[in-house]
Design an enzyme around this catalytic site. Structure first.
Site, PDB file in Angstrom:
ATOM      1  CE  LYS A 198      69.552  94.602  15.142  1.00  0.00           C
ATOM      2  NZ  LYS A 198      70.028  93.305  14.477  1.00  0.00           N
ATOM      3  NE  ARG A 248      69.847  96.915   8.329  1.00  0.00           N
ATOM      4  CZ  ARG A 248      68.941  95.992   9.416  1.00  0.00           C
ATOM      5  NH1 ARG A 248      68.208  96.686   9.992  1.00  0.00           N
ATOM      6  NH2 ARG A 248      68.892  94.804   9.413  1.00  0.00           N
ATOM      7  NE  ARG A 278      65.340  85.523  13.266  1.00  0.00           N
ATOM      8  CZ  ARG A 278      65.924  86.693  12.906  1.00  0.00           C
ATOM      9  NH1 ARG A 278      65.757  87.543  13.931  1.00  0.00           N
ATOM     10  NH2 ARG A 278      66.637  86.891  11.809  1.00  0.00           N
ATOM     11  NE  ARG A 311      63.505  88.143   9.870  1.00  0.00           N
ATOM     12  CZ  ARG A 311      64.244  89.103  10.161  1.00  0.00           C
ATOM     13  NH1 ARG A 311      63.811  89.270  11.418  1.00  0.00           N
ATOM     14  NH2 ARG A 311      65.261  89.532   9.650  1.00  0.00           N
ATOM     15  NE  ARG A 343      69.320  89.501   7.620  1.00  0.00           N
ATOM     16  CZ  ARG A 343      68.660  88.706   8.352  1.00  0.00           C
ATOM     17  NH1 ARG A 343      68.407  87.535   7.926  1.00  0.00           N
ATOM     18  NH2 ARG A 343      68.262  88.979   9.644  1.00  0.00           N
TER      19      ARG A 343
HETATM   20  P1  AP5 Z   1      66.871  88.270  17.214  1.00  0.00           P
HETATM   21  O1  AP5 Z   1      66.554  88.878  18.666  1.00  0.00           O
HETATM   22  O2  AP5 Z   1      65.609  88.133  16.482  1.00  0.00           O
HETATM   23  O3  AP5 Z   1      68.055  89.215  16.802  1.00  0.00           O
HETATM   24  P2  AP5 Z   1      67.928  90.611  15.637  1.00  0.00           P
HETATM   25  O4  AP5 Z   1      69.093  91.172  15.992  1.00  0.00           O
HETATM   26  O5  AP5 Z   1      66.781  91.501  15.831  1.00  0.00           O
HETATM   27  O6  AP5 Z   1      67.971  90.140  14.351  1.00  0.00           O
HETATM   28  P3  AP5 Z   1      67.421  90.342  13.000  1.00  0.00           P
HETATM   29  O7  AP5 Z   1      67.677  89.382  11.963  1.00  0.00           O
HETATM   30  O8  AP5 Z   1      65.889  90.802  13.031  1.00  0.00           O
HETATM   31  O9  AP5 Z   1      67.906  91.775  12.725  1.00  0.00           O
HETATM   32  P4  AP5 Z   1      68.174  92.387  11.127  1.00  0.00           P
HETATM   33  O10 AP5 Z   1      68.941  93.644  11.668  1.00  0.00           O
HETATM   34  O11 AP5 Z   1      68.953  91.641  10.179  1.00  0.00           O
HETATM   35  O12 AP5 Z   1      66.824  92.283  10.656  1.00  0.00           O
HETATM   36  P5  AP5 Z   1      65.676  93.690  10.531  1.00  0.00           P
HETATM   37  O13 AP5 Z   1      64.361  92.927  11.065  1.00  0.00           O
HETATM   38  O14 AP5 Z   1      66.170  94.639  11.152  1.00  0.00           O
HETATM   39  O15 AP5 Z   1      67.417  86.940  17.586  1.00  0.00           O
HETATM   40  C1  AP5 Z   1      67.776  86.363  16.507  1.00  0.00           C
HETATM   41  C2  AP5 Z   1      67.903  84.635  17.139  1.00  0.00           C
HETATM   42  O16 AP5 Z   1      68.783  84.804  18.123  1.00  0.00           O
HETATM   43  C3  AP5 Z   1      66.454  84.154  17.710  1.00  0.00           C
HETATM   44  O17 AP5 Z   1      66.368  82.925  17.175  1.00  0.00           O
HETATM   45  C4  AP5 Z   1      66.513  84.429  19.151  1.00  0.00           C
HETATM   46  O18 AP5 Z   1      65.533  83.682  19.971  1.00  0.00           O
HETATM   47  C5  AP5 Z   1      67.863  84.080  19.308  1.00  0.00           C
HETATM   48  N1  AP5 Z   1      68.789  84.893  20.251  1.00  0.00           N
HETATM   49  C6  AP5 Z   1      68.744  86.020  20.751  1.00  0.00           C
HETATM   50  N2  AP5 Z   1      69.411  86.424  21.708  1.00  0.00           N
HETATM   51  C7  AP5 Z   1      70.092  85.238  22.117  1.00  0.00           C
HETATM   52  C8  AP5 Z   1      70.948  85.010  23.440  1.00  0.00           C
HETATM   53  N3  AP5 Z   1      71.404  85.939  23.989  1.00  0.00           N
HETATM   54  N4  AP5 Z   1      71.349  83.624  23.405  1.00  0.00           N
HETATM   55  C9  AP5 Z   1      70.793  82.613  22.299  1.00  0.00           C
HETATM   56  N5  AP5 Z   1      69.851  82.985  21.277  1.00  0.00           N
HETATM   57  C10 AP5 Z   1      69.579  84.215  21.256  1.00  0.00           C
HETATM   58  O19 AP5 Z   1      65.754  93.622   9.015  1.00  0.00           O
HETATM   59  C11 AP5 Z   1      65.522  93.024   8.188  1.00  0.00           C
HETATM   60  C12 AP5 Z   1      65.600  93.490   6.612  1.00  0.00           C
HETATM   61  O20 AP5 Z   1      64.836  94.574   6.420  1.00  0.00           O
HETATM   62  C13 AP5 Z   1      66.847  93.987   6.299  1.00  0.00           C
HETATM   63  O21 AP5 Z   1      67.898  92.811   5.822  1.00  0.00           O
HETATM   64  C14 AP5 Z   1      66.686  95.077   5.233  1.00  0.00           C
HETATM   65  O22 AP5 Z   1      66.366  94.335   4.227  1.00  0.00           O
HETATM   66  C15 AP5 Z   1      65.433  95.652   5.692  1.00  0.00           C
HETATM   67  N6  AP5 Z   1      65.642  96.796   6.680  1.00  0.00           N
HETATM   68  C16 AP5 Z   1      65.291  96.867   7.912  1.00  0.00           C
HETATM   69  N7  AP5 Z   1      65.821  98.140   8.190  1.00  0.00           N
HETATM   70  C17 AP5 Z   1      66.243  98.730   7.432  1.00  0.00           C
HETATM   71  C18 AP5 Z   1      67.241  99.889   7.338  1.00  0.00           C
HETATM   72  N8  AP5 Z   1      67.155 100.742   8.453  1.00  0.00           N
HETATM   73  N9  AP5 Z   1      67.772 100.200   6.169  1.00  0.00           N
HETATM   74  C19 AP5 Z   1      67.487  99.517   5.265  1.00  0.00           C
HETATM   75  N10 AP5 Z   1      66.993  98.344   5.123  1.00  0.00           N
HETATM   76  C20 AP5 Z   1      66.459  98.037   6.277  1.00  0.00           C
END
Ligand code: AP5
Length: 219
Positions: free
Chosen positions: A13, A88, A127, A161, A172
């Site tokens: 994402k 979420r 990552r 991270r 997660r």
């Molecule tokens: P990346 O693009 O970073 O993936 P992502 O989907 O953004 O993953 P996140 O881990 O950031 O998502 P998340 O939803 O768990 O975390 P968030 O920050 O929202 O890609 C991942 C890896 O894959 C990278 O190494 C990239 O290079 C590689 N990659 C990408 N695309 C690729 C492809 N096509 N092919 C090969 N490799 C690829 O949330 C973190 C924490 O915050 C949560 O756990 C929670 O505690 C809190 N939080 C955030 N939002 C909320 C909410 N709305 N409600 C409650 N808690 C929340």
């Protein structure tokens, strides 16, 4: 255009959102990035959410709903936005719909990036990201050109991270399947799915085939 990028942790994402903001001229609203900024600055909110984020749990609904309510009122959102990591839970999805309906607005499209658990586990563990500009790397599939150095801004010292340990990623994933995946029931026909296991460029092309016509009709 008001769009949601939806998918499990590590589906890509953030990687895709960073490409799409330049293409469509709308901001990426990532609740994860906003919360990490609070943790980095050790703000009162950051101190409150640090432990739950590290463990892979979800921050409480009222905190993230308020963050998005405030953020969507800024002028850079007047032509739309790209939500990444929000909503979420069903509660967050309903709050977002109500928040937009009060302004005569709605979500135009939800792009679901599909990716199986074993692939996202690998992506999270390998990552790395830039603490300065937020660029995202993968040590095997998308490594920086110079080891430990950001291609985009030159910062040395990419970070892993704290919630990208296998244990936190498994938690997660459980949260995603239990609390986030059911949200798809709110979106019906505006939910469009893409295959997130393809290369980053192919995923961008699939998303563009969905968003380009919407962007053209809303400009
Ligand atoms: P990346 O693009 O970073 O993936 P992502 O989907 O953004 O993953 P996140 O881990 O950031 O998502 P998340 O939803 O768990 O975390 P968030 O920050 O929202 O890609 C991942 C890896 O894959 C990278 O190494 C990239 O290079 C590689 N990659 C990408 N695309 C690729 C492809 N096509 N092919 C090969 N490799 C690829 O949330 C973190 C924490 O915050 C949560 O756990 C929670 O505690 C809190 N939080 C955030 N939002 C909320 C909410 N709305 N409600 C409650 N808690 C929340």
């Amino acid at each position: 255009m008001r769009a949601i990028l939806f998918g499990p942790p590590g589906a890509g994402k953030g990687t895709q959102a960073k490409r799409l903001v330049d293409l469509y001229g709308i901001p990426q609203l990532s609740t994860g990035d906003m919360l990490r900024e609070h943790v980095k600055n050790q703000s009162p909110l950051g101190l409150k959410v640090d432990a739950v984020m590290k463990s892979g749990g979800l921050v409480s609904d009222d905190i993230v709903i308020q963050m998005i309510e405030e953020r969507t009122q800024r002028t850079d959102c007047k032509n739309g936005f790209l939500l990444d990591g929000f909503p979420r839970t069903i509660t967050q999805g309903q709050a977002l719909n109500a928040m937009l309906a009060a302004k005569g607005q709605q979500i135009d499209v939800v792009v679901g990036i599909d990716c199986p658990d074993d692939v996202v586990r690998d992506r999270a563990v390998f990552r790395r990201s830039c603490p300065q500009c937020g660029a995202i790397y993968h040590l095997q599939s998308l490594p920086p050109q110079v080891s430990d150095t950001c291609d985009r801004c030159g910062k040395i010292g990419l970070i892993h991270r704290p919630d990208d340990t296998l244990e936190a990623v498994n938690k997660r994933l459980n949260k995603f399947h239990g609390e986030t995946a059911p949200l798809t029931s709110l979106y019906g026909a505006i939910l469009k799915r893409v295959d997130g296991t393809k290369s980053p460029d192919d995923v961008t092309a699939s998303i563009r085939s969905i968003l380009d016509p919407l962007a053209a009709s809303s400009s």
